[in-house]
Design a protein around this motif. Sequence first.
Motif, PDB file in Angstrom:
ATOM      1  N   LEU A 104      -2.142  -4.821   1.578  1.00 34.69           N
ATOM      2  CA  LEU A 104      -2.904  -3.602   1.967  1.00 34.69           C
ATOM      3  C   LEU A 104      -3.971  -3.867   2.898  1.00 34.69           C
ATOM      4  CD1 LEU A 104      -2.822  -1.472  -1.445  1.00 34.69           C
ATOM      5  CD2 LEU A 104      -1.434  -1.174   0.656  1.00 34.69           C
ATOM      6  N   ILE A 105      -4.633  -5.257   2.509  1.00 35.95           N
ATOM      7  CA  ILE A 105      -5.669  -5.470   3.214  1.00 35.95           C
ATOM      8  C   ILE A 105      -4.940  -6.140   4.764  1.00 35.95           C
ATOM      9  CG2 ILE A 105      -7.437  -7.648   3.535  1.00 35.95           C
ATOM     10  CD1 ILE A 105      -7.598  -7.241   0.437  1.00 35.95           C
ATOM     11  N   ASN A 106      -4.223  -6.653   4.726  1.00 31.39           N
ATOM     12  CA  ASN A 106      -3.446  -7.557   5.935  1.00 31.39           C
ATOM     13  C   ASN A 106      -2.961  -6.222   6.987  1.00 31.39           C
ATOM     14  OD1 ASN A 106      -2.379  -9.515   7.745  1.00 31.39           O
ATOM     15  ND2 ASN A 106      -0.564  -9.765   6.513  1.00 31.39           N
ATOM     16  N   VAL A 107      -2.392  -5.103   6.306  1.00 28.08           N
ATOM     17  CA  VAL A 107      -1.914  -4.169   7.182  1.00 28.08           C
ATOM     18  C   VAL A 107      -3.063  -3.391   7.768  1.00 28.08           C
ATOM     19  CG1 VAL A 107      -0.920  -1.984   7.368  1.00 28.08           C
ATOM     20  CG2 VAL A 107       0.129  -3.827   6.138  1.00 28.08           C
ATOM     21  N   LEU A 108      -4.093  -3.273   7.086  1.00 25.22           N
ATOM     22  CA  LEU A 108      -5.410  -2.579   7.498  1.00 25.22           C
ATOM     23  C   LEU A 108      -6.098  -3.369   8.456  1.00 25.22           C
ATOM     24  CD1 LEU A 108      -7.370  -0.271   7.271  1.00 25.22           C
ATOM     25  CD2 LEU A 108      -8.716  -1.459   5.568  1.00 25.22           C
ATOM     26  N   PRO A 153       9.098  -7.218 -10.583  1.00 24.88           N
ATOM     27  CA  PRO A 153       7.911  -7.531 -10.001  1.00 24.88           C
ATOM     28  C   PRO A 153       7.845  -8.657  -8.797  1.00 24.88           C
ATOM     29  CG  PRO A 153       7.760  -7.256 -12.570  1.00 24.88           C
ATOM     30  CD  PRO A 153       9.092  -7.291 -11.891  1.00 24.88           C
ATOM     31  N   VAL A 154       8.717  -9.596  -9.040  1.00 23.20           N
ATOM     32  CA  VAL A 154       8.885 -10.863  -8.259  1.00 23.20           C
ATOM     33  C   VAL A 154       9.439 -10.008  -6.735  1.00 23.20           C
ATOM     34  CG1 VAL A 154       9.850 -12.990  -7.857  1.00 23.20           C
ATOM     35  CG2 VAL A 154       9.295 -12.273 -10.011  1.00 23.20           C
ATOM     36  N   MET A 155      10.662  -9.205  -6.804  1.00 24.55           N
ATOM     37  CA  MET A 155      11.112  -8.741  -5.768  1.00 24.55           C
ATOM     38  C   MET A 155      10.089  -7.911  -4.932  1.00 24.55           C
ATOM     39  SD  MET A 155      14.566  -7.012  -7.101  1.00 24.55           S
ATOM     40  CE  MET A 155      16.007  -8.132  -8.122  1.00 24.55           C
ATOM     41  N   LEU A 156       9.270  -6.956  -5.710  1.00 30.54           N
ATOM     42  CA  LEU A 156       8.178  -6.148  -5.159  1.00 30.54           C
ATOM     43  C   LEU A 156       7.113  -7.111  -4.597  1.00 30.54           C
ATOM     44  CD1 LEU A 156       7.844  -3.583  -7.663  1.00 30.54           C
ATOM     45  CD2 LEU A 156       8.932  -3.147  -5.472  1.00 30.54           C
ATOM     46  N   GLY A 157       6.811  -8.129  -4.980  1.00 37.89           N
ATOM     47  CA  GLY A 157       5.643  -8.990  -4.591  1.00 37.89           C
ATOM     48  C   GLY A 157       6.158  -9.781  -3.210  1.00 37.89           C
ATOM     49  N   MET A 158       7.617 -10.210  -3.239  1.00 35.57           N
ATOM     50  CA  MET A 158       8.062 -10.619  -2.256  1.00 35.57           C
ATOM     51  C   MET A 158       8.440  -9.537  -1.187  1.00 35.57           C
ATOM     52  SD  MET A 158      10.605 -13.832  -3.874  1.00 35.57           S
ATOM     53  CE  MET A 158       9.737 -15.283  -4.379  1.00 35.57           C
ATOM     54  N   LEU A 159       8.782  -8.714  -1.258  1.00 36.66           N
ATOM     55  CA  LEU A 159       9.319  -7.788  -0.500  1.00 36.66           C
ATOM     56  C   LEU A 159       7.867  -7.009   0.254  1.00 36.66           C
ATOM     57  CD1 LEU A 159      11.857  -5.176  -2.097  1.00 36.66           C
ATOM     58  CD2 LEU A 159      12.018  -6.498   0.057  1.00 36.66           C
ATOM     59  N   GLY A 160       6.775  -7.391  -0.506  1.00 31.93           N
ATOM     60  CA  GLY A 160       5.437  -7.014   0.055  1.00 31.93           C
ATOM     61  C   GLY A 160       5.131  -7.678   1.333  1.00 31.93           C
ATOM     62  N   HIS A 161       5.409  -9.149   0.965  1.00 38.30           N
ATOM     63  CA  HIS A 161       4.999 -10.267   2.178  1.00 38.30           C
ATOM     64  C   HIS A 161       5.947 -10.088   3.020  1.00 38.30           C
ATOM     65  CE1 HIS A 161       2.787 -12.985  -0.053  1.00 38.30           C
ATOM     66  NE2 HIS A 161       3.461 -13.522  -1.105  1.00 38.30           N
ATOM     67  N   THR A 162       7.345  -9.776   2.929  1.00 38.46           N
ATOM     68  CA  THR A 162       8.262  -9.321   3.857  1.00 38.46           C
ATOM     69  C   THR A 162       7.939  -8.077   4.737  1.00 38.46           C
ATOM     70  OG1 THR A 162       9.798 -10.300   2.613  1.00 38.46           O
ATOM     71  CG2 THR A 162      10.632  -9.477   4.603  1.00 38.46           C
ATOM     72  N   ILE A 181      -2.186 -10.674  19.175  1.00 38.90           N
ATOM     73  CA  ILE A 181      -1.492 -11.397  18.215  1.00 38.90           C
ATOM     74  C   ILE A 181      -2.391 -12.101  17.449  1.00 38.90           C
ATOM     75  CG2 ILE A 181       0.649 -11.180  19.370  1.00 38.90           C
ATOM     76  CD1 ILE A 181       0.740 -14.044  19.693  1.00 38.90           C
ATOM     77  N   VAL A 182      -3.447 -12.813  18.070  1.00 36.26           N
ATOM     78  CA  VAL A 182      -4.718 -13.303  17.286  1.00 36.26           C
ATOM     79  C   VAL A 182      -5.230 -12.508  15.989  1.00 36.26           C
ATOM     80  CG1 VAL A 182      -6.654 -14.444  17.404  1.00 36.26           C
ATOM     81  CG2 VAL A 182      -5.163 -15.095  19.165  1.00 36.26           C
ATOM     82  N   GLY A 183      -5.212 -11.404  16.270  1.00 38.34           N
ATOM     83  CA  GLY A 183      -5.650 -10.141  15.489  1.00 38.34           C
ATOM     84  C   GLY A 183      -4.792 -10.276  13.953  1.00 38.34           C
ATOM     85  N   ALA A 184      -3.699 -10.315  14.333  1.00 34.30           N
ATOM     86  CA  ALA A 184      -2.512 -10.399  13.281  1.00 34.30           C
ATOM     87  C   ALA A 184      -2.858 -11.682  12.446  1.00 34.30           C
ATOM     88  CB  ALA A 184      -1.140 -10.496  13.778  1.00 34.30           C
ATOM     89  N   ALA A 185      -3.135 -12.863  13.253  1.00 35.81           N
ATOM     90  CA  ALA A 185      -3.446 -14.165  12.275  1.00 35.81           C
ATOM     91  C   ALA A 185      -4.870 -13.981  11.512  1.00 35.81           C
ATOM     92  CB  ALA A 185      -3.708 -15.127  13.385  1.00 35.81           C
ATOM     93  N   TYR A 186      -5.576 -13.570  11.997  1.00 36.52           N
ATOM     94  CA  TYR A 186      -6.916 -13.177  11.088  1.00 36.52           C
ATOM     95  C   TYR A 186      -6.659 -12.281   9.940  1.00 36.52           C
ATOM     96  CZ  TYR A 186     -10.707 -15.102  14.057  1.00 36.52           C
ATOM     97  OH  TYR A 186     -11.391 -16.140  14.987  1.00 36.52           O
ATOM     98  N   GLY A 187      -5.873 -11.236  10.214  1.00 35.49           N
ATOM     99  CA  GLY A 187      -5.353 -10.517   8.941  1.00 35.49           C
ATOM    100  C   GLY A 187      -4.586 -11.389   8.021  1.00 35.49           C
ATOM    101  N   THR A 188      -3.779 -12.282   8.359  1.00 36.84           N
ATOM    102  CA  THR A 188      -2.933 -12.887   7.443  1.00 36.84           C
ATOM    103  C   THR A 188      -3.871 -13.830   6.754  1.00 36.84           C
ATOM    104  OG1 THR A 188      -1.074 -12.810   8.883  1.00 36.84           O
ATOM    105  CG2 THR A 188      -1.005 -14.733   7.456  1.00 36.84           C
ATOM    106  N   LEU A 189      -4.883 -14.566   7.123  1.00 38.55           N
ATOM    107  CA  LEU A 189      -5.628 -15.434   6.621  1.00 38.55           C
ATOM    108  C   LEU A 189      -6.475 -15.127   5.613  1.00 38.55           C
ATOM    109  CD1 LEU A 189      -7.105 -18.477   6.579  1.00 38.55           C
ATOM    110  CD2 LEU A 189      -8.396 -17.665   8.458  1.00 38.55           C
TER     111      LEU A 189
END
Length: 458
Positions: free
Chosen positions: A170-174, A19-28, A191-199
Amino acid sequence: MQLKHYTKEFKYNWQLAAPVMLGMLGHTFVSFVDNIMVGQLGTAELAAVSLGNSFMFIAMSLGIGFSTAITPLIAEADAEANFLRGKLAFKHGLFLCTVLGVLLFLMVFFAKPLMYLMQQPVEVVELAIPYLDLVAFSLIPLIVFQAFKQFSDGLSMTKYPMYATIMANLINVLLNYMLIFGKFGFPAMGIVGAAYGTLVSRVVMVAYLWYLLKGKEKSKSYVINIKFFVLDKLMLSKIINLGAPSAMQMFFEVAIFTAAIWLSGLLGKNPQAANQIALNLSSMTFMIAMGLSVASMIRVGNQKGLKNYFELRRIAFSLFLMGSIFAVCFALVFFALHKQLPKLYVDLNDAENLIDNTEVITIAAKLLIASAIFQISDSIQVIVLGALRGLQDVKIPTIITFISYWLVGFPISWFFGKAHVYGSFGIWLGLLAGLSTAAILLYIRFNYLTKKLIEETL
């Protein structure tokens, strides 16, 4: 001792680590998708995200490194069935992580002008600054999330941070898709749009993890009725004494990879973009090792609480072996596909940027060969470091990481990374030297400590 004495632990190691791997892989993976989306805008945009994230990586390393102090304290209290001690450790860890998140945001926000002093391409810096404003603010929810995550890991409840991370991803990608390219009626923000998704995704992530932990019998009592400002000086001191060296350990490692980004920037935007591709792919395999590192911290922390040092050593070695097997497999994949993988990141049908994109792929392919070689040492050093944190041994490992990355690795990167020497490949030779030195010295430290603990109990 026979091999089966170690391999029989693989199943439980995997249950904790997966689960830790999957969570971290999700971030990556989100970073991977971000890079692919941003790469479609151009190599300058990809380099700008790389430069902006280089500041973020430094801040995140301090916050995430500090938060790891919570896990061994919770794991030890859990093994001893000491709820009050566990809640005290969690509450103080959460308080300190919240304060640290705010301080790190302010540090990154006010450090932006440094980009102009770093001899980076001006076009890249001007794109990076508005991106960094928003991503820096997302440090606050990210470090608060880390406090909850490390607490949850300490209780061996590693699934719930994974669920929260998957939802956030999933929210971030969308959001990235909608805001980078201007889909579904939204403006195209680049790229500012990518920053909003991250936040937005990081705010959702911490709220959802709290909600999940509040609903579970084992963790509910810990995460409700927290008297946030009723603090104990001794516990604050204990977490700071564990957390500060852990933060510096992660900082020293992340900082050398960040230095690689900056050194690549001195070579131009194409080497910097290629460095970002190789770094993104390498970080995916590193997340597997990080999952095993967390499992190592939990299991060693549990055995420390039980004072069973012979079992502690056997379990730790099972994790070292498991990590080495994964690392060899990844090394073979990188060797076999070093020319194909970088092509995922750029648009080879873009006639206008074909020369730039071709150069980026050529450089990145060479860097993946260096990455393939250091898979094993990178895996071993982080898993052994997790075991040492489980033992609550943090001061000597901090000195080891500094020596490995900054007295061995960085001088090699700086000298061989010049354009007239080996360029980008020379930078990565320094990374290889630093990781290999760390793996050897940290293993020697763990071997010495565990033998000493076993002798003292005989």
